[in-house]
Scaffold this active site. Structure first.
Site, mmCIF file in Angstrom:
data_model
loop_
_atom_site.group_PDB
_atom_site.id
_atom_site.type_symbol
_atom_site.label_atom_id
_atom_site.label_comp_id
_atom_site.label_asym_id
_atom_site.label_seq_id
_atom_site.Cartn_x
_atom_site.Cartn_y
_atom_site.Cartn_z
ATOM 1 N N LYS A 69 -16.627 72.022 81.616
ATOM 2 C CA LYS A 69 -16.645 73.589 82.276
ATOM 3 C C LYS A 69 -15.702 73.402 83.294
ATOM 4 C CE LYS A 69 -20.157 76.466 84.494
ATOM 5 N NZ LYS A 69 -21.569 76.824 84.574
ATOM 6 N N ASP A 112 -26.339 85.693 77.120
ATOM 7 C CA ASP A 112 -25.238 84.663 76.727
ATOM 8 C C ASP A 112 -25.733 83.376 77.701
ATOM 9 O OD1 ASP A 112 -24.622 86.530 78.827
ATOM 10 O OD2 ASP A 112 -23.056 85.142 79.326
HETATM 11 P P1 AMP Z 1 -21.050 82.895 83.489
HETATM 12 O O1 AMP Z 1 -21.217 84.254 84.176
HETATM 13 O O2 AMP Z 1 -20.549 81.904 83.788
HETATM 14 O O3 AMP Z 1 -22.258 82.908 82.358
HETATM 15 O O4 AMP Z 1 -19.699 83.453 82.305
HETATM 16 C C1 AMP Z 1 -19.849 84.570 81.654
HETATM 17 C C2 AMP Z 1 -18.467 84.714 80.952
HETATM 18 O O5 AMP Z 1 -17.266 84.830 81.707
HETATM 19 C C3 AMP Z 1 -18.164 83.698 79.879
HETATM 20 O O6 AMP Z 1 -17.548 84.093 78.840
HETATM 21 C C4 AMP Z 1 -17.338 82.831 80.905
HETATM 22 O O7 AMP Z 1 -16.559 81.893 79.910
HETATM 23 C C5 AMP Z 1 -16.343 83.593 81.493
HETATM 24 N N1 AMP Z 1 -15.853 83.191 82.817
HETATM 25 C C6 AMP Z 1 -16.584 82.694 83.800
HETATM 26 N N2 AMP Z 1 -15.598 82.121 84.633
HETATM 27 C C7 AMP Z 1 -14.463 82.238 84.357
HETATM 28 C C8 AMP Z 1 -13.172 81.737 84.526
HETATM 29 N N3 AMP Z 1 -12.756 81.320 85.764
HETATM 30 N N4 AMP Z 1 -12.054 81.911 83.767
HETATM 31 C C9 AMP Z 1 -12.347 82.636 82.593
HETATM 32 N N5 AMP Z 1 -13.373 82.905 82.121
HETATM 33 C C10 AMP Z 1 -14.362 82.661 82.956
HETATM 34 MG MG MG Z 2 -22.533 81.741 80.917
#
Ligand code: AMP
Ligand code: MG
Length: 486
Positions: free
Chosen positions: A114, A253
């Site tokens: 990650k 997700d």
């Molecule tokens: P999360 O809130 O971490 O579950 O992420 C939700 C979505 O946002 C997922 O598709 C992640 O891969 C994407 N995401 C979160 N942070 C980033 C970032 N810094 N760059 C690109 N995608 C991100």
């Molecule tokens: Mg996530």
């Protein structure tokens, strides 16, 4: 891109079996990868040799800058409901699945990075992760594991040597995460939305084989999968509630098919029992408040059930009927799981788990909530009461006549103090301790992170010198808020 000898012998089962969901991709080059934390016991559990993982080669492997022999790193596709709104295409926007390790027990474990850089799923994001939040996931996931809560694990945090732009420049890092898989409710949503029923069948078979193999022998395997996931999630959320954990962002997700906790973003441990507790800065409506977590899980499971309908029966009415019946098992399972856990916390086993004992456990929750008693230390105070010293608890509860009457009824049921020791942690990853440790680490001092890890990795063993790790936040810590911009 070079390869290196078998420090990380991985297979590519997901990429091979579900190529439609796997986009072959490479990590972004990290200028100066340096291992900040390595989970040696986990490495050993995975059959890996920890020492070389700490080396420069190891750091390159753990940032994806060197690919293990035979591996095909992929970004995984998934969709998801975020705070109730559907996003058809999320996917790994800053992560890669390196492949699957087979541990010495023969179990497949995903190795996932990650913060490894942009992918075709990044949308506007930079694909990067910041050291503080990756250490946070490491500490909290390892704390959860030690508490006996199913969770993804953290193998390593590797600093990339690159500043990451947030409100200010912060040190960048990659978290090497291990999970029994990264299949999510959102993975099924992505496939169901594509309308490709053959792919849905393959995904379902893959999930059953990997996580719930007994479902393969059921009359309707997809229905048995739904029930198995509902059961695993009911047990999981019950455990969260028992340790006072708030996930913070229970989007579909972020809900696994395996029943492991995943994605430590704006999560927190609650102090005083409060069903309305919310710590996430973005959860303004309290959708994922502490007391709403069982409902949120059930809502997510309904979204999961919807994806499986075409496989449950060709008759859509019948499919809905069967799926609804299966989902109906969630509430009873959650209640049973939570109640037996709460009984253990008050030292009563299911042998005395009659209505009176359950009633007693609920009354205690009322007493604790009313006096805003810290959830974790309150139960340790009760353990002391089981051994004859009720004064600590009496010092915390306002309604003393109520408490004394409660204690008398409880003593009559013969609580088991040893069971209470095993059911009530002394140390959880308290918010103020986590923040203090991350601030120090960001400034270059890892001492507090190591000391906190030491406490929370053996949460049930009370140890001299660790008193401050057992105490609630000081009054001046204020209201705690966590941010998603991790
Ligand atoms: P999360 O809130 O971490 O579950 O992420 C939700 C979505 O946002 C997922 O598709 C992640 O891969 C994407 N995401 C979160 N942070 C980033 C970032 N810094 N760059 C690109 N995608 C991100
Ligand atoms: Mg996530």
């Amino acid at each position: 891109m070079t390869t290196t000898p078998d420090l990380l012998p991985v297979a590519n089962d997901f990429a091979t079996e579900l190529p439609e969901l796997a986009l072959a991709w490479q990590a972004e080059e990290a200028p100066e990868p340096r291992v900040v934390l390595l989970n040696e016991p986990l490495a050993t559990e995975l059959g890996l040799d920890p020492a070389p993982l700490r080396s420069a080669d190891g750091a390159r492997l753990l940032t994806g800058n060197v690919v293990p022999v035979g591996a095909t790193p992929v970004a995984q596709a998934y969709a998801g409901h975020q705070f109730g709104g559907y996003s058809p295409r999320l996917g790994d926007g800053r992560a890669l699945l390196i492949g699957e390790l087979t541990d010495p027990a023969g179990r497949l474990r995903d190795l996932h990075l990650k913060g490894s850089g942009r992918t075709p799923f990044s949308r506007g994001g930079d694909g990067r992760a910041v050291l503080g939040p990756m250490l946070r996931e490491y500490v909290i996931s390892e704390a959860m594991h030690a508490l006996g809560v199913p969770t993804t694990r953290s193998l390593a945090v590797v600093a990339t040597g690159r500043p990451v732009r947030r409100e200010t420049d912060l040190p960048g890092a990659v978290l090497a995460r291990v999970a029994s898989s990264h299949l999510r409710v959102g993975t099924f949503q992505y496939v169901a939305a594509s309308g490709d029923v053959e792919l849905l069948r393959r995904l379902t078979a893959h999930a059953i084989a990997r996580h719930h193999p007994e479902a393969a022998d059921a009359p309707i395997p997809p229905l048995a999968l739904l029930e198995a996931v509902a059961t695993a999630q009911a047990d999981l959320v019950a455990r969260w509630m028992l340790v006072g954990f708030l996930h913070g962002v229970m989007n579909t997700d972020n809900m696994t098919i395996s029943g492991e906790t995943i994605d430590y973003g704006p999560c927190a441990f609650m102090e005083a029992l409060d069903p309305a507790a919310v710590y996430s800065s973005i959860d303004t409506g309290g959708r994922y408040a502490y007391g709403n977590q069982p409902m949120a899980a059930e809502w997510n499971l309904a979204r999961f059930a919807e994806t499986l309908l075409p496989l449950i029966s060709e008759d859509s009415g019948r499919a809905v009927e069967l799926a609804t019946q299966s989902l109906g098992t969630f509430r009873a399972r959650y209640s049973a799981s939570f109640t037996s856990g709460l009984l253990a916390k008050i030292g009563l086993t299911s042998a005395v788990g009659d209505a009176a004992a359950v009633d007693l456990s609920e009354q205690l929750r009322g007493l604790l909530q009313e006096s805003r008693v810290d959830w974790t230390s309150g139960f340790r105070a009760l353990t002391a009461a089981a051994r004859g010293d009720a004064e600590i608890l009496r010092g915390l509860v306002v309604d003393l006549p109520g408490l004394d009457a409660w204690l008398q009824r409880w003593h009559e049921m013969g609580p088991d103090a040893d069971l209470m020791d095993r059911s009530n942690p002394v140390y959880v990853a308290r918010n103020h301790l986590v923040e203090e440790a991350l601030d120090a680490a960001t400034a270059g001092d890892l001492g507090p992170v190591h000391r906190l890890l030491d406490a929370v990795q053996q949460p049930f063993d009370e140890r001299p010198g660790l008193e401050r790790y057992a105490e609630p936040a000081p009054q001046d810590f204020g209201r705690y808020v966590t941010y998603c911009g991790t």
